[in-house]
Design a protein around this motif. Structure first.
Motif, PDB file in Angstrom:
ATOM      1  N   SER A  93       1.703   8.530  -0.070  1.00 45.19           N
ATOM      2  CA  SER A  93       1.897   7.503  -1.096  1.00 45.19           C
ATOM      3  C   SER A  93       3.360   7.112  -1.213  1.00 45.19           C
ATOM      4  N   GLU A  94       4.260   8.094  -0.977  1.00 41.17           N
ATOM      5  CA  GLU A  94       5.687   7.782  -1.057  1.00 41.17           C
ATOM      6  C   GLU A  94       6.157   6.938   0.118  1.00 41.17           C
ATOM      7  N   ALA A  95       5.515   7.091   1.282  1.00 47.67           N
ATOM      8  CA  ALA A  95       5.992   6.459   2.502  1.00 47.67           C
ATOM      9  C   ALA A  95       5.254   5.174   2.849  1.00 47.67           C
ATOM     10  N   LEU A  96       4.294   4.755   2.015  1.00 46.67           N
ATOM     11  CA  LEU A  96       3.509   3.563   2.346  1.00 46.67           C
ATOM     12  C   LEU A  96       4.402   2.325   2.420  1.00 46.67           C
ATOM     13  N   PRO A  97       4.362   1.569   3.528  1.00 43.19           N
ATOM     14  CA  PRO A  97       5.100   0.302   3.570  1.00 43.19           C
ATOM     15  C   PRO A  97       4.419  -0.723   2.671  1.00 43.19           C
ATOM     16  N   ALA A  98       5.171  -1.723   2.281  1.00 48.24           N
ATOM     17  CA  ALA A  98       4.648  -2.726   1.349  1.00 48.24           C
ATOM     18  C   ALA A  98       3.426  -3.428   1.917  1.00 48.24           C
ATOM     19  N   SER A  99       3.416  -3.692   3.233  1.00 52.46           N
ATOM     20  CA  SER A  99       2.277  -4.404   3.808  1.00 52.46           C
ATOM     21  C   SER A  99       0.996  -3.572   3.702  1.00 52.46           C
ATOM     22  N   THR A 100       1.096  -2.235   3.895  1.00 52.63           N
ATOM     23  CA  THR A 100      -0.094  -1.379   3.801  1.00 52.63           C
ATOM     24  C   THR A 100      -0.573  -1.282   2.357  1.00 52.63           C
ATOM     25  N   VAL A 101       0.378  -1.174   1.413  1.00 51.80           N
ATOM     26  CA  VAL A 101      -0.004  -1.146   0.003  1.00 51.80           C
ATOM     27  C   VAL A 101      -0.741  -2.430  -0.355  1.00 51.80           C
ATOM     28  N   GLY A 106      -5.184  14.138   9.123  1.00 49.95           N
ATOM     29  CA  GLY A 106      -4.470  13.271   8.178  1.00 49.95           C
ATOM     30  C   GLY A 106      -5.401  12.256   7.543  1.00 49.95           C
ATOM     31  N   PHE A 107      -4.795  11.385   6.817  1.00 52.62           N
ATOM     32  CA  PHE A 107      -5.551  10.352   6.106  1.00 52.62           C
ATOM     33  C   PHE A 107      -5.419   9.025   6.849  1.00 52.62           C
ATOM     34  N   LEU A 108      -6.550   8.317   6.926  1.00 57.57           N
ATOM     35  CA  LEU A 108      -6.603   7.018   7.591  1.00 57.57           C
ATOM     36  C   LEU A 108      -7.063   5.953   6.593  1.00 57.57           C
ATOM     37  N   LEU A 109      -6.417   4.797   6.638  1.00 54.71           N
ATOM     38  CA  LEU A 109      -6.888   3.634   5.882  1.00 54.71           C
ATOM     39  C   LEU A 109      -7.738   2.806   6.834  1.00 54.71           C
ATOM     40  N   VAL A 110      -9.016   2.630   6.456  1.00 52.83           N
ATOM     41  CA  VAL A 110      -9.955   1.906   7.324  1.00 52.83           C
ATOM     42  C   VAL A 110     -10.481   0.699   6.546  1.00 52.83           C
ATOM     43  N   THR A 120      -1.495  -8.897  -5.268  1.00 55.23           N
ATOM     44  CA  THR A 120      -1.218 -10.285  -4.880  1.00 55.23           C
ATOM     45  C   THR A 120       0.257 -10.555  -4.664  1.00 55.23           C
ATOM     46  N   ALA A 121       1.154  -9.712  -5.182  1.00 52.50           N
ATOM     47  CA  ALA A 121       2.582  -9.998  -5.113  1.00 52.50           C
ATOM     48  C   ALA A 121       3.072 -10.080  -3.674  1.00 52.50           C
ATOM     49  N   PHE A 122       2.585  -9.194  -2.808  1.00 54.10           N
ATOM     50  CA  PHE A 122       3.027  -9.228  -1.420  1.00 54.10           C
ATOM     51  C   PHE A 122       2.686 -10.575  -0.791  1.00 54.10           C
ATOM     52  N   TYR A 123       1.461 -11.049  -1.064  1.00 57.51           N
ATOM     53  CA  TYR A 123       1.035 -12.323  -0.477  1.00 57.51           C
ATOM     54  C   TYR A 123       1.803 -13.496  -1.071  1.00 57.51           C
ATOM     55  N   ASP A 124       2.168 -13.402  -2.352  1.00 53.47           N
ATOM     56  CA  ASP A 124       2.931 -14.476  -2.982  1.00 53.47           C
ATOM     57  C   ASP A 124       4.355 -14.540  -2.435  1.00 53.47           C
ATOM     58  N   MET A 125       4.947 -13.363  -2.184  1.00 50.46           N
ATOM     59  CA  MET A 125       6.360 -13.325  -1.812  1.00 50.46           C
ATOM     60  C   MET A 125       6.592 -13.524  -0.325  1.00 50.46           C
ATOM     61  N   HIS A 126       5.654 -13.071   0.503  1.00 52.05           N
ATOM     62  CA  HIS A 126       5.882 -13.101   1.952  1.00 52.05           C
ATOM     63  C   HIS A 126       5.045 -14.174   2.626  1.00 52.05           C
ATOM     64  N   THR A 127       5.550 -14.611   3.758  1.00 48.16           N
ATOM     65  CA  THR A 127       4.812 -15.603   4.543  1.00 48.16           C
ATOM     66  C   THR A 127       4.237 -14.997   5.819  1.00 48.16           C
ATOM     67  N   VAL A 128       4.674 -13.769   6.169  1.00 45.01           N
ATOM     68  CA  VAL A 128       4.213 -13.154   7.411  1.00 45.01           C
ATOM     69  C   VAL A 128       2.939 -12.369   7.153  1.00 45.01           C
ATOM     70  N   SER A 129       2.288 -11.946   8.214  1.00 43.93           N
ATOM     71  CA  SER A 129       1.041 -11.199   8.108  1.00 43.93           C
ATOM     72  C   SER A 129       1.293  -9.822   7.499  1.00 43.93           C
ATOM     73  N   THR A 130       0.282  -9.296   6.801  1.00 38.70           N
ATOM     74  CA  THR A 130       0.400  -7.958   6.237  1.00 38.70           C
ATOM     75  C   THR A 130       0.475  -6.894   7.324  1.00 38.70           C
ATOM     76  N   ALA A 131       0.074  -7.222   8.548  1.00 42.44           N
ATOM     77  CA  ALA A 131       0.134  -6.248   9.640  1.00 42.44           C
ATOM     78  C   ALA A 131       1.551  -6.089  10.190  1.00 42.44           C
ATOM     79  N   THR A 132       2.454  -6.965   9.766  1.00 40.08           N
ATOM     80  CA  THR A 132       3.833  -6.907  10.256  1.00 40.08           C
ATOM     81  C   THR A 132       4.641  -5.928   9.419  1.00 40.08           C
ATOM     82  N   ASP A 133       5.240  -4.960  10.072  1.00 35.12           N
ATOM     83  CA  ASP A 133       6.118  -4.027   9.368  1.00 35.12           C
ATOM     84  C   ASP A 133       7.503  -4.644   9.285  1.00 35.12           C
ATOM     85  N   LEU A 134       7.927  -4.945   8.073  1.00 34.08           N
ATOM     86  CA  LEU A 134       9.219  -5.565   7.861  1.00 34.08           C
ATOM     87  C   LEU A 134      10.261  -4.506   7.556  1.00 34.08           C
ATOM     88  N   LYS A 135      11.404  -4.638   8.157  1.00 29.46           N
ATOM     89  CA  LYS A 135      12.478  -3.678   7.939  1.00 29.46           C
ATOM     90  C   LYS A 135      13.139  -3.960   6.589  1.00 29.46           C
TER      91      LYS A 135
END
Length: 886
Positions: free
Chosen positions: A813-821, A787-791, A729-744
Motif C-alpha cells: 500500500s505504501e509503494a503503490l504508484p498513482a496509476s495503480t491506485v 505476493g499480492f496481485l491486482l487482477v 477520478t482525480a488521476f483521470y482528471d489530472m493526467h492525460t496519459v494511460s493509467t498503465a504508464t508509470d510516471l516518474k
C-alpha cells in the motif's frame, strides 16, 4: 462523466486535463487543417526550416492536449533540424490567488509537469491524436521547453498583464535572435540544444541528447514610445473632433468638453423654419402642398386664394340672372363649389381622399426636416446634442398643436354660425330693397357684401375640414419625428460610446506614459514626461487648431455620405466594423502638423526621437549615470520563474538587441560598451536592424531540473491532496496519459506521507479489492512468485493483465504508484455502485475478517502499530461499503 457531478462543461474543462485532451481530439481535423494552412502561408519552399511555438497553461484543462499537439506536428514534420518545436508553459500561482478559474490548477500543474518532463526526456511516446495509431519515436519530440510564471527569480510578483507582456515580447525577441546570423543565433541554439559549454559551427547541437533542456526567460524593452505618444495625441485629436460633433462646447483652457453647451434648442425653431420644414399651419391644412407632385402644380392655391379667385366670376354669373335671383344664384354657386368643385372634388371629399396619403406626407415632412438637420450638422451649425434637443422641442410643439385642434375647430364652427347670421341679414336687406334701390346701385353693394360674407363662410368651413385632416396628419408626423429622434439619439449614444472607447484607451496610455521609469517592468519607456504634458496641453487647448481639425474631421466624415442620406446612414457608419479606425486616421494626420507648429514656436518636440536620442538626452552628459542606468536595467532583467538557490550558478546567457547605430555614432558605441560592461562575457550584442525606437534585453536561464522550481513543492502538495481525497477520478482528471504508464515523480515522497496515504486510502481499497477477488493473495502457492496481485476485469468480465503488488500488503500500500491506485479505486467504485445491499454487507464482513486475520498474524497484539493501521483502514472500507464516503 461522473454521474453525481452537476458542474458545467466549462468548469469540467478547467478541472480535467483529460477532458481538455478529449475536446481537442474532437477538433483534430480542423486543427490539422488550420496548421497546414498556416505552414503553407509561411513556406514558399517545402525544404524551408520551420519553428513551431506552442504556448499553453500548465494548469489548464485544455492544456492537456499539449502532448497530442506535439505528436501531431512531429509526425508531419519528422526531422527536428527542419522543424523545431518549442513549448512555453505558464505556471499558475501555487496558491491559486488571483485566479478566476479552476481551484485545481496547482494539482493539474504538477501532473502536467510530470508529463512534460517525461516528454522532454524522451520517455513518453504519445499516439497521434488525429489518427490514434502512429506514435512519436522514443527520442525527444521537442526542441526546447520554456517555463514561466507570475514571480520573478528574485521573488518579486508580477501582474498578470506584465506576465503576458513579457512572454509576448520574448517570443518576438527570440525570433529576432533566431533569424540573426552569427554568434547570437549559435548561442541561442546551443542553449536550446542543451550544449552550454561550447560555441561555433563545430558544436553538435542536434546530436542525440538524453533530454530536452528546460529553460526560463526574462525580457526587457527600452523604448522611446513614439508610437504610443503619437497614438495618444492622435486619439486626443479624434476625441476633440467627436466632442465637437457631439456637443460643440468649447471651454478655454480645457478644449472641447464632454457636456452640453446649454444653448436652448428651441432657438433653432425660429424664422422660416415652419415653412421650410413643411409644418406651417398652411402646410398642415394643405393650404400649401406637402407632396412634391402637388407642390409643383401651379394650379394649387391656398384656401383663401381658392375662394377669392372665384368670387368675382360667381358675381358675374349671378348678374346674368334676374336681379331678384342674384343672391340665390351666388349662394348656389358657392355651395356647389364647396360640395363638388373645390379642387375638382369638393372640400369634404378632397380632405377625405388625403387621409390615405397622410403617411406619405409625414414621411416627406420628416425627410425635409432630416435633410435640413443633417446639413446643419454637416456645416457645424448644430451639434448632435443640439439636434436631439431640436427634434424633442419640435415634437412637443406638434403635440401642443394636436391637442389644440378640437378647440380650433370649435371656434371656427362658432364663427361660421356668426357669419351665417350676417348672411341672413344681407338676404333680409336684399329683400327690403325697393325699385329706386336698384336704380341707385344699392343692389351691387348688397351683392358685394353677400360675396364677402360667403367667401368668409366658405373659407371657415374649408379650414374646419382642413383642421380635422390636420388631426390625422399630425399623429403621422409625430410618429416620424419620434423615429427621427430615436435615430439621432442612437447616433448620439454611438458617438458617446466611441468617445468612451477612446477614453479607456487614453486612460491606458496615460497609465503607461505617466508612470515613472521602472527597471523591473517589461517595458521601460524613456522620454521627457513634462515636455509631453506641455505639448499636449498646448495643442489640445488651441481653439483655432482644434476647430480647424474638427471641421476637417467633420468634412471627412460626411464626404462619403450621399447628399440625401439621413441619420441612419450616419448611424450605420458608426456601427461599422471599425468606426474608430477611419476617425483615428484623421486625428493622427493632424498630429504631425500640430507638433511641427509647436516645435516651430516653442523649439521642442516629443516625436521622431529614437531610443538613443532619449538616452542621450537623459544620461548623455553624465557617463556615471549612464553606466548606472544600464547596470540597473540589465541586472533587473530577471527570469519569470523562481528557482531554488542551487540553480543560480547554472548556465545563463543574455542578449541585447540593438537598432542600427544612429547619429552621433560615438554615443551609439558608448551605449554598446555600457551594456557589455554591465552584463559581462555572457552578454551577446546583436544588431538586428530593428526599429530605432527600442532596445531589447533578453535573459535565458537553464533549469537543471524541475525539482529546482521553487513552487514545485506547492504543486505537488496540491496534487497529493487531490489524489488522496478522490483517487477514483482525480488521476483521470489530472493526467492525460494511460493509467498503465508509470510516471516518474518529480518529488520523492517522504515515508511518513506514504504511510498516511496507505492508512487513509490505498489500504482500504486493497482490503475491498481482496474481499471482492480483485486483489489475489498468492502467498504459499505451488507456482509463481509469492505476493499480492491486482487482477482487474475488462468490460466483459475477463481478467486483464495482473499487476504485481508485493509480498506484504501494508508495504504494498505504501509503494503503490498513482496509476495503480487509480486503476484499483476505479474498479472498486464501479463494483460498489452495482452491488446489492446483501453483497455489500458480505464484503463488509469480509473486511472485518481480514483485519482480524492481520491481528492474528501480528501476534494478537491489539497495540501493534501495523494492526492499528489495518483497523483504521477497515473502518474506512466499511464506510465506503455503506456509502458513507467515497
Amino acid at each position: 462523466m461522473r454521474g453525481d457531478d452537476e458542474r458545467s462543461l466549462a468548469a469540467l474543462c478547467a478541472d480535467s486535463r483529460r477532458l481538455g485532451r478529449l475536446l481537442l481530439a474532437g477538433a483534430a481535423a480542423s486543427f490539422t487543417a488550420a496548421l497546414d494552412r498556416a505552414v503553407a502561408s509561411l513556406q514558399s519552399d517545402a525544404a524551408m526550416p520551420l519553428t513551431f511555438h506552442i504556448v499553453f497553461g500548465l494548469g489548464e484543462g485544455p492544456g492537456g492536449g499539449l502532448i497530442e499537439v506535439v505528436a501531431g506536428i512531429r509526425l508531419r514534420w519528422r526531422d527536428p533540424r527542419r522543424a523545431r518545436i518549442l513549448v512555453y508553459g505558464r505556471l499558475p500561482d501555487p496558491d491559486g490567488s488571483g485566479d478566476d478559474g479552476s481551484s485545481n490548477r496547482p494539482s493539474n500543474t504538477y501532473a502536467a509537469l510530470v508529463e512534460l518532463n517525461a516528454l522532454a526526456a524522451g520517455e513518453l511516446a504519445p499516439q497521434d491524436f488525429t489518427s490514434g495509431e502512429l506514435s512519436v519515436e522514443s527520442r525527444p519530440a521537442l526542441s526546447a521547453a520554456y517555463l514561466f510564471g507570475g514571480t520573478l527569480e528574485n521573488g518579486q510578483p508580477l501582474s498578470d498583464e506584465d506576465v503576458l507582456e513579457t512572454a509576448a515580447q520574448f517570443l518576438r525577441q527570440r525570433m529576432e535572435i533566431d533569424q540573426a546570423e552569427g554568434a547570437g543565433r549559435d548561442r541561442l541554439r546551443q542553449l536550446e540544444g542543451g550544449a552550454y559549454g561550447g560555441s561555433g559551427p563545430d558544436q553538435q547541437i542536434w546530436s542525440q541528447i538524453a533530454s530536452v533542456p528546460l529553460l526560463a526567460f526574462g525580457s526587457k524593452r527600452l523604448v522611446s514610445p513614439d508610437g504610443e505618444i503619437r497614438e495618444a495625441l492622435g486619439l486626443s485629436f479624434t476625441r476633440a473632433g467627436l466632442l465637437h460633433l457631439l456637443h460643440n462646447h468649447w471651454q478655454d483652457g480645457a478644449g472641447f468638453v464632454d457636456e452640453p453647451s446649454g444653448a436652448p434648442a428651441g432657438a433653432a425653431l425660429r424664422g422660416d423654419v415652419e415653412s421650410r420644414w413643411l409644418i406651417s399651419e398652411d402646410h398642415l391644412l394643405l393650404s400649401q402642398a406637402i407632396l412634391p407632385a402637388e407642390a409643383s402644380d401651379k394650379r394649387w392655391q391656398s384656401i383663401t386664394d381658392e375662394w377669392s379667385s372665384i368670387m368675382e366670376g360667381f358675381k358675374d354669373l349671378a348678374r346674368l340672372r334676374e336681379r331678384g335671383k342674384w343672391l340665390d344664384t351666388l349662394i348656389a354657386l358657392c355651395h356647389r363649389r364647396y360640395t363638388e368643385d373645390f379642387r375638382n372634388v369638393g372640400v369634404a371629399e378632397f380632405y377625405r381622399s388625403r387621409y390615405a396619403e397622410a403617411a406619405g406626407m409625414a414621411a416627406e415632412v420628416r425627410a425635409r426636416i432630416e435633410r435640413d438637420l443633417i446639413e446643419g450638422c454637416r456645416t457645424g451649425r448644430w451639434s448632435l446634442g443640439d439636434l436631439a434637443g431640436i427634434v424633442d422641442s419640435l415634437i412637443g410643439w406638434q403635440e401642443e398643436r394636436l391637442a389644440g385642434i378640437p378647440e380650433r375647430i370649435a371656434r371656427i364652427r362658432r364663427s361660421e354660425d356668426e357669419t351665417r347670421v350676417r348672411i341672413i341679414g344681407v338676404c333680409q336687406k336684399w329683400a327690403s330693397l325697393g325699385p329706386f334701390a336698384r336704380i341707385s346701385g344699392k343692389c351691387e353693394a348688397v351683392l358685394d357684401e353677400c360675396a364677402v360674407q360667403l367667401h368668409d363662410l366658405n373659407v371657415k368651413m374649408t379650414r374646419a375640414e382642413a383642421w380635422a385632416f390636420a388631426g390625422q396628419l399630425l399623429p403621422a408626423i409625430l410618429t416620424e419625428l419620434q423615429d427621427l429622434k430615436q435615430t439621432i439619439e442612437a447616433v448620439v449614444l454611438r458617438v458617446a460610446d466611441v468617445v468612451a472607447t477612446i477614453d479607456r484607451r487614453l486612460d491606458r496610455l496615460a497609465d503607461v506614459l505617466e508612470a515613472e521609469p521602472n527597471a523591473y517592468v517589461p517595458v521601460v519607456r524613456l522620454f521627457n514626461r513634462d515636455r509631453l504634458r506641455g505639448i499636449a496641453a498646448a495643442v489640445l487647448t488651441d481653439e483655432r487648431e482644434q476647430r480647424d481639425h474638427a471641421t476637417r474631421m467633420r468634412d471627412s466624415l460626411f464626404a462619403n455620405m450621399d447628399s440625401q442620406a439621413g441619420f441612419q446612414a450616419l448611424l450605420d457608419h458608426f456601427d461599422g466594423s471599425d468606426p474608430l479606425h477611419a476617425l483615428h486616421a484623421i486625428g493622427d494626420s493632424r498630429v504631425d502638423d500640430a507638433h511641427a507648429n509647436h516645435v516651430a514656436t516653442a523649439g521642442e518636440g516629443v516625436l521622431r526621437l529614437t531610443v538613443l536620442d532619449q538616452i542621450r538626452e537623459m544620461y548623455g552628459s553624465d557617463p556615471l549615470a549612464l553606466r548606472s542606468f544600464f547596470d540597473t536595467v540589465v541586472s533587473a532583467t530577471h527570469c519569470l520563474i523562481e528557482l531554488n538557490g542551487t540553480a543560480s550558478a547554472t548556465e545563463r546567457r543574455s542578449f541585447a538587441l540593438l537598432p542600427h547605430a544612429g547619429k552621433p555614432e560615438a554615443f551609439a558605441k558608448q551605449v554598446r560598451a555600457g551594456i557589455r560592461a554591465c552584463a559581462g562575457a555572457e552578454m551577446t550584442l546583436l544588431d538586428t536592424g530593428r526599429s530605432p525606437f527600442e532596445i531589447g534585453i533578453v535573459t535565458i536561464q537553464a533549469v537543471p531540473a524541475l525539482s529546482e522550481v521553487a513552487s514545485l513543492a506547492a504543486f505537488d502538495a496540491a496534487y497529493q491532496a487531490r489524489l488522496f481525497s478522490d483517487t477514483a477520478t482525480a488521476f483521470y482528471d489530472m493526467h492525460t496519459v494511460s493509467t498503465a504508464t508509470d510516471l516518474k515523480p518529480l518529488v520523492t515522497q517522504v515515508p511518513e506521507h506514504q504511510k498516511e496515504m496507505a492508512a487513509g486510502f490505498n489500504l482500504p481499497h486493497l482490503l475491498i479489492g481482496l474481499v471482492r477477488g480483485l486483489v489475489y493473495d498468492r502467498r504459499g502457492g505451488s507456482s509463481g512468485t509469492d505476493g499480492f496481485l491486482l487482477v482487474p476485469k475488462d468490460a466483459d468480465g475477463f481478467d486483464e493483465q495482473p499487476v504485481y503488488l508485493g509480498t506484504d500488503l501494508f508495504a504494498s500500500s505504501e509503494a503503490l504508484p498513482a496509476s495503480t491506485v487509480a486503476l484499483l479505486s476505479a474498479n472498486n467504485a464501479r463494483a460498489l455502485s452495482d452491488a446489492s445491499p446483501a453483497q455489500l454487507d458480505d464484503w463488509r464482513q469480509g473486511v472485518v475478517s481480514l483485519v482480524n486475520r492481520t491481528k492474528a498474524e501480528r501476534g494478537n497484539d491489539p497495540t501493534d502499530l501495523i494492526y492499528r493501521k489495518f483497523v483504521e483502514a477497515g473502518k474506512t472500507a466499511s464506510q465506503m461499503l455503506r456509502g458513507e464516503r467515497r
